[in-house]
Design a protein around this motif. Structure first.
Motif, PDB file in Angstrom:
ATOM      1  N   ILE A 100       4.864  13.389 -12.446  1.00 25.23           N
ATOM      2  CA  ILE A 100       5.253  13.164 -13.847  1.00 25.23           C
ATOM      3  C   ILE A 100       4.259  13.836 -14.784  1.00 25.23           C
ATOM      4  O   ILE A 100       4.648  14.532 -15.731  1.00 25.23           O
ATOM      5  N   ARG A 101       2.970  13.663 -14.527  1.00 18.41           N
ATOM      6  CA  ARG A 101       1.946  14.293 -15.390  1.00 18.41           C
ATOM      7  C   ARG A 101       2.118  15.810 -15.414  1.00 18.41           C
ATOM      8  O   ARG A 101       2.086  16.432 -16.472  1.00 18.41           O
ATOM      9  N   ARG A 102       2.290  16.407 -14.225  1.00 14.68           N
ATOM     10  CA  ARG A 102       2.474  17.867 -14.168  1.00 14.68           C
ATOM     11  C   ARG A 102       3.795  18.265 -14.824  1.00 14.68           C
ATOM     12  O   ARG A 102       3.872  19.269 -15.528  1.00 14.68           O
ATOM     13  N   GLY A 103       4.828  17.500 -14.588  1.00 18.09           N
ATOM     14  CA  GLY A 103       6.149  17.820 -15.119  1.00 18.09           C
ATOM     15  C   GLY A 103       6.219  17.744 -16.623  1.00 18.09           C
ATOM     16  O   GLY A 103       6.906  18.549 -17.266  1.00 18.09           O
ATOM     17  N   GLU A 136       1.383   6.569  -7.121  1.00 18.61           N
ATOM     18  CA  GLU A 136       0.362   7.558  -7.495  1.00 18.61           C
ATOM     19  C   GLU A 136       0.908   8.973  -7.349  1.00 18.61           C
ATOM     20  O   GLU A 136       0.681   9.828  -8.209  1.00 18.61           O
ATOM     21  N   ARG A 137       1.636   9.239  -6.256  1.00 19.96           N
ATOM     22  CA  ARG A 137       2.236  10.554  -6.038  1.00 19.96           C
ATOM     23  C   ARG A 137       3.236  10.886  -7.139  1.00 19.96           C
ATOM     24  O   ARG A 137       3.228  11.987  -7.702  1.00 19.96           O
ATOM     25  N   LEU A 138       4.080   9.926  -7.500  1.00 20.07           N
ATOM     26  CA  LEU A 138       5.088  10.147  -8.539  1.00 20.07           C
ATOM     27  C   LEU A 138       4.446  10.313  -9.915  1.00 20.07           C
ATOM     28  O   LEU A 138       4.889  11.144 -10.710  1.00 20.07           O
ATOM     29  N   GLU A 139       3.410   9.541 -10.189  1.00 12.35           N
ATOM     30  CA  GLU A 139       2.693   9.684 -11.458  1.00 12.35           C
ATOM     31  C   GLU A 139       2.097  11.082 -11.579  1.00 12.35           C
ATOM     32  O   GLU A 139       2.129  11.672 -12.658  1.00 12.35           O
ATOM     33  N   ASP A 140       1.573  11.621 -10.486  1.00 14.92           N
ATOM     34  CA  ASP A 140       1.026  12.977 -10.502  1.00 14.92           C
ATOM     35  C   ASP A 140       2.118  13.990 -10.820  1.00 14.92           C
ATOM     36  O   ASP A 140       1.924  14.905 -11.628  1.00 14.92           O
ATOM     37  N   SER A 146       0.821  -1.218   0.000  1.00 13.85           N
ATOM     38  CA  SER A 146       0.000   0.000   0.000  1.00 13.85           C
ATOM     39  C   SER A 146       0.857   1.271   0.000  1.00 13.85           C
ATOM     40  O   SER A 146       0.501   2.253  -0.650  1.00 13.85           O
ATOM     41  N   ALA A 147       1.979   1.266   0.700  1.00  6.91           N
ATOM     42  CA  ALA A 147       2.863   2.438   0.696  1.00  6.91           C
ATOM     43  C   ALA A 147       3.432   2.668  -0.695  1.00  6.91           C
ATOM     44  O   ALA A 147       3.496   3.813  -1.171  1.00  6.91           O
ATOM     45  N   GLU A 148       3.839   1.605  -1.357  1.00  4.71           N
ATOM     46  CA  GLU A 148       4.387   1.738  -2.712  1.00  4.71           C
ATOM     47  C   GLU A 148       3.324   2.216  -3.686  1.00  4.71           C
ATOM     48  O   GLU A 148       3.602   3.025  -4.567  1.00  4.71           O
ATOM     49  N   ARG A 149       2.093   1.730  -3.526  1.00  3.69           N
ATOM     50  CA  ARG A 149       0.996   2.171  -4.387  1.00  3.69           C
ATOM     51  C   ARG A 149       0.788   3.680  -4.233  1.00  3.69           C
ATOM     52  O   ARG A 149       0.637   4.405  -5.212  1.00  3.69           O
TER      53      ARG A 149
END
Length: 115
Positions: A53-56, A47-51, A40-43
């Motif tokens: 990446i999307r903004r970046g 999700e945080r990193l994907e967000d 669950s921590a990795e999930r």
């Protein structure tokens, strides 16, 4: 790992961890098999990193478009003799090289994973 005043191991800082290619908990990324399910921590981290990446990516495209327009329209000419001089003076060249290297590594990983 750095030691605190009490002799116990302290957590590495983000910059220390980044230099060793490990997350903040000090465990190398490569120790996790690719087929291991996410906890669950990795999930949440993913999700945080994907967000980010999307903004970046949007920002990256905007920066690229701004640099291209400034170059095409020669908008640097008031302060610099050339577009290359603008990039050197503003340190954009270093950032662009780093971005190009990162994109190349990502492409290599994608190409290698597709085989």
């Amino acid at each position: 790992m750095p030691r605190s005043d009490h002799g116990a191991a302290s957590e590495p800082t983000n910059s220390e961890a980044a230099k060793r290619n490990v997350p903040g908990d000090g465990v190398p990324y490569a120790t996790v098999p690719d087929d291991a399910p996410l906890n669950s921590a990795e999930r949440g981290d993913f999700e945080r990193l994907e967000d980010i990446i999307r903004r970046g990516i949007q920002t990256f495209v905007e920066v690229g478009n701004a640099l291209a327009e400034a170059c095409e329209r020669h908008l640097y000419r008031d302060q610099f003799g050339s577009h290359a001089a603008t990039l050197r003076e503003r340190h954009h060249a270093r950032a662009l090289r780093a971005a190009a290297k990162a994109l190349s590594e990502i492409a290599d990983a994608i190409d290698g994973g597709a085989q």
